[in-house]
Design a protein around this motif. Structure first.
Motif, PDB file in Angstrom:
ATOM      1  N   GLY A 426       0.797  -1.211   0.000  1.00 36.72           N
ATOM      2  CA  GLY A 426       0.000   0.000   0.000  1.00 36.72           C
ATOM      3  C   GLY A 426       0.832   1.264   0.000  1.00 36.72           C
ATOM      4  O   GLY A 426       2.071   1.248  -0.063  1.00 36.72           O
ATOM      5  N   ALA A 427       0.149   2.397   0.107  1.00 39.05           N
ATOM      6  CA  ALA A 427       0.754   3.699  -0.140  1.00 39.05           C
ATOM      7  C   ALA A 427       1.795   4.104   0.883  1.00 39.05           C
ATOM      8  O   ALA A 427       2.674   4.902   0.581  1.00 39.05           O
ATOM      9  N   GLU A 428       1.729   3.579   2.109  1.00 37.20           N
ATOM     10  CA  GLU A 428       2.698   4.036   3.090  1.00 37.20           C
ATOM     11  C   GLU A 428       4.087   3.464   2.827  1.00 37.20           C
ATOM     12  O   GLU A 428       5.077   3.899   3.408  1.00 37.20           O
ATOM     13  N   HIS A 429       4.188   2.473   1.940  1.00 39.76           N
ATOM     14  CA  HIS A 429       5.468   1.853   1.636  1.00 39.76           C
ATOM     15  C   HIS A 429       6.067   2.484   0.383  1.00 39.76           C
ATOM     16  O   HIS A 429       6.339   1.827  -0.603  1.00 39.76           O
ATOM     17  N   GLY A 430       6.305   3.777   0.414  1.00 40.04           N
ATOM     18  CA  GLY A 430       6.777   4.466  -0.778  1.00 40.04           C
ATOM     19  C   GLY A 430       8.164   5.017  -0.620  1.00 40.04           C
ATOM     20  O   GLY A 430       8.990   4.517   0.129  1.00 40.04           O
ATOM     21  N   ALA A 431       8.438   6.115  -1.345  1.00 45.15           N
ATOM     22  CA  ALA A 431       9.773   6.694  -1.348  1.00 45.15           C
ATOM     23  C   ALA A 431      10.193   7.154   0.033  1.00 45.15           C
ATOM     24  O   ALA A 431      11.374   7.221   0.348  1.00 45.15           O
ATOM     25  N   ALA A 432       9.213   7.500   0.879  1.00 42.95           N
ATOM     26  CA  ALA A 432       9.551   7.971   2.214  1.00 42.95           C
ATOM     27  C   ALA A 432       9.925   6.823   3.145  1.00 42.95           C
ATOM     28  O   ALA A 432      10.343   7.050   4.266  1.00 42.95           O
ATOM     29  N   SER A 433       9.767   5.586   2.689  1.00 40.13           N
ATOM     30  CA  SER A 433      10.027   4.437   3.543  1.00 40.13           C
ATOM     31  C   SER A 433      10.867   3.402   2.808  1.00 40.13           C
ATOM     32  O   SER A 433      10.403   2.303   2.516  1.00 40.13           O
ATOM     33  N   GLU A 435      13.092   1.542   3.814  1.00 41.38           N
ATOM     34  CA  GLU A 435      13.297   0.322   4.585  1.00 41.38           C
ATOM     35  C   GLU A 435      12.288  -0.751   4.202  1.00 41.38           C
ATOM     36  O   GLU A 435      12.564  -1.955   4.303  1.00 41.38           O
ATOM     37  N   ALA A 436      11.108  -0.325   3.730  1.00 49.00           N
ATOM     38  CA  ALA A 436      10.103  -1.298   3.306  1.00 49.00           C
ATOM     39  C   ALA A 436      10.616  -2.143   2.155  1.00 49.00           C
ATOM     40  O   ALA A 436      10.331  -3.343   2.074  1.00 49.00           O
ATOM     41  N   ALA A 437      11.381  -1.534   1.229  1.00 50.90           N
ATOM     42  CA  ALA A 437      11.927  -2.304   0.112  1.00 50.90           C
ATOM     43  C   ALA A 437      12.948  -3.313   0.604  1.00 50.90           C
ATOM     44  O   ALA A 437      13.005  -4.450   0.119  1.00 50.90           O
ATOM     45  N   HIS A 466       8.604   1.950  -4.926  1.00 51.62           N
ATOM     46  CA  HIS A 466       9.080   1.271  -3.716  1.00 51.62           C
ATOM     47  C   HIS A 466      10.594   1.342  -3.789  1.00 51.62           C
ATOM     48  O   HIS A 466      11.270   0.463  -4.319  1.00 51.62           O
ATOM     49  N   ASN A 467      11.119   2.397  -3.215  1.00 51.91           N
ATOM     50  CA  ASN A 467      12.437   2.877  -3.596  1.00 51.91           C
ATOM     51  C   ASN A 467      13.585   2.073  -3.010  1.00 51.91           C
ATOM     52  O   ASN A 467      13.568   1.688  -1.844  1.00 51.91           O
ATOM     53  N   ILE A 468      14.582   1.864  -3.872  1.00 53.01           N
ATOM     54  CA  ILE A 468      15.861   1.282  -3.477  1.00 53.01           C
ATOM     55  C   ILE A 468      16.891   2.392  -3.614  1.00 53.01           C
ATOM     56  O   ILE A 468      17.379   2.664  -4.729  1.00 53.01           O
ATOM     57  N   PRO A 469      17.214   3.101  -2.554  1.00 55.65           N
ATOM     58  CA  PRO A 469      18.136   4.232  -2.674  1.00 55.65           C
ATOM     59  C   PRO A 469      19.534   3.747  -3.031  1.00 55.65           C
ATOM     60  O   PRO A 469      19.933   2.631  -2.683  1.00 55.65           O
ATOM     61  N   PRO A 470      20.299   4.582  -3.748  1.00 52.27           N
ATOM     62  CA  PRO A 470      21.695   4.231  -4.012  1.00 52.27           C
ATOM     63  C   PRO A 470      22.493   4.189  -2.701  1.00 52.27           C
ATOM     64  O   PRO A 470      22.073   4.763  -1.691  1.00 52.27           O
TER      65      PRO A 470
END
Length: 473
Positions: A426-433, A435-437, A466-470
């Motif tokens: 869902g929406a809370e697991h986005g770029a701001a989170s 750690e969810a990825a 669902h972001n994987i930051p560098p």
């Protein structure tokens, strides 16, 4: 954001937008345009963002200048294909939306069974093109879903046991990376990127073309829906667990508890549906297998018979109209034990409203034989995948119905395996989170995905996902 901030936002970067307008073949929709409210909407009505501009691409050549603008200005970028993702990543507050929804061409080569798909195509577009040739690409379960997001995240659907995920049938992709390289990715060319595209989401680039290998499909297929009222749920689900223990791959099945619309003729109370699609030409064998389930768990109502594949794929479309407020949770399950079923039946028995329920996708088969690590999909050992979902229209219900989905997920968590399916997040697991990825993919797969991010999008231009930051962030 208040009105003054929005006015300032709406007038920011005027020169860059004018330059972009001259470089793209599509149209740019800004807040003063009468089409703006329609252009900014995504499927999930809970996501109500006001982008600076929506670029409705006229061709795949429009991708590069939009990426360039995002890099140059630092404006947040959202990439939208079909726009059906529950997390609402296809729009962004105060940024640029690259809307690829008009690019929906599907080309089919019946001899090779290769199907080439543009990034805005939906499941319905693909099925419409392949079905006349007796072919199908394994896709999802709702025909309005976009092929791009479905593929990049996985692709669980009605052919998962017989044929695996949508990404298992991807044989090539053309990509404009976050560093604006134009690359072709397949098993021989850029194989590391090809691995990451199959499950890693839109973290590395904008895919401008997907090539799939379709499977031959009986025309029509054998479809079945067995319906059970509340008092039969526990017994029917236990029968379903036993029935699915030794099925041949050609029998694909999903167990669902939900309330149907009045047009389905089953009343207002939630029902359990044991759905199955048999995709072998041996119809008699499929009927024998279904009779085994029916004998152990006699249904209250049933629909069994031949069905055209596009009709089967779109049968539940009207349950999930665009603009629904939606929230999902998911879990990988190794087994449907009595404890798991007791939890699910107990919580499902509380449902007294239209639009919330759960699906139990029977996995295994082809899906389970793909080696772990062959793609970026996080778990191949799960025998079942639970998707808990809610759909509603009234904003006043947001807190109550999201809480219900969280409660179901928390109750089954002691019985789950590792891994989350990002298309069911869902929406809370986005770029701001981010750690969810990490939790979704697990440490080993996540580390490989970070290495790809460092190579193909080190600036994290493509972060509205669902972001994987560098590693540098």
């Amino acid at each position: 954001m208040d009105a003054e901030d929005r006015r300032e936002q709406d007038t920011a970067h005027p020169r860059e937008l004018e330059d972009l307008r001259a470089r793209v073949s599509g149209t740019i929709v800004e807040p003063d345009d009468p089409l703006y409210d329609d252009a900014r909407r995504v499927w999930n009505g809970m996501v109500d963002a006001r982008p600076l501009a929506v670029v409705r691409a006229g061709s795949v050549a429009d991708v590069d200048p939009v990426l360039s603008l995002a890099q140059h200005t630092g404006l947040p970028l959202a990439v939208r294909g079909g726009g059906h993702g529950v997390a609402g990543h296809g729009t962004v507050e105060g940024g640029i939306v690259l809307d690829l929804g008009a690019l929906r061409r599907v080309d089919v080569d019946p001899a090779s069974r290769l199907v080439t798909v543009e990034p805005g195509a939906t499941l319905a577009d693909v099925d419409r093109a392949t079905n006349p040739h007796g072919l199908a690409v394994p896709l999802g379960v709702v025909s309005a879903t976009g092929v791009a997001g479905l593929t990049l995240g996985g692709g669980v659907g009605w052919l998962t046991r017989s044929d695996g995920l949508t990404l298992d049938h991807l044989v090539a992709a053309d990509v404009v990376t976050g560093t604006r390289e134009h690359l072709h990715a397949d098993a021989r060319h850029n194989p590391d990127l090809f691995w990451g595209l199959r499950g890693g989401g839109g973290n590395f680039g904008v895919v401008t073309s997907f090539t799939f290998r379709a499977r031959e499909l009986p025309v029509p297929v054998l479809g079945a829906n067995l319906f059970y009222r509340r008092e039969k749920w526990r017994g029917a689900l236990r029968a379903f667990a036993r029935w699915t223990a030794d099925l041949p791959d050609a029998m694909n099945s999903i167990a669902s508890v939900l309330s149907l619309l009045p047009g389905f003729g089953l009343g207002e109370d939630p029902v359990l549906i044991l759905g199955a699609a048999w995709v072998s030409p041996d119809t008699e064998e499929g009927l024998r297998l279904l009779e085994r389930l029916r004998a152990e768990a006699p249904p209250d109502e049933e629909e069994v018979g031949p069905v055209e594949w596009p009709a089967w794929q779109s049968a539940l479309d009207e349950l999930f109209p665009k603009g629904s407020r939606a929230y999902w949770k998911n879990a990988a399950l190794p087994a449907l034990t009595d404890e798991v079923l007791d939890v699910l039946v107990g919580l499902a028995s509380e449902i007294s409203w239209y639009g919330t329920g759960f699906d139990l996708h029977h996995m295994g088969g082809f899906f389970g034989r793909v080696p772990a690590g062959a793609t970026a999909f996080p778990n191949r050992s799960a025998r079942y995948w639970l998707n808990v979902y809610g759909y509603w229209q009234d904003p006043a219900e947001d807190a109550r119905l999201t809480a219900f989905a969280r409660r179901v997920h928390a109750a089954v968590e002691p019985f789950t395996e590792s891994g989350q399916y990002v298309n069911f997040l869902g929406a809370e697991h986005g770029a701001a989170s981010p750690e969810a990825a990490r939790q979704a993919y697990g440490e080993r797969t996540h580390a490989r995905l970070v290495a790809l991010k460092d190579r193909f999008d080190p600036g994290n231009v493509l972060r509205r996902n669902h972001n994987i930051p560098p590693s540098s962030s």
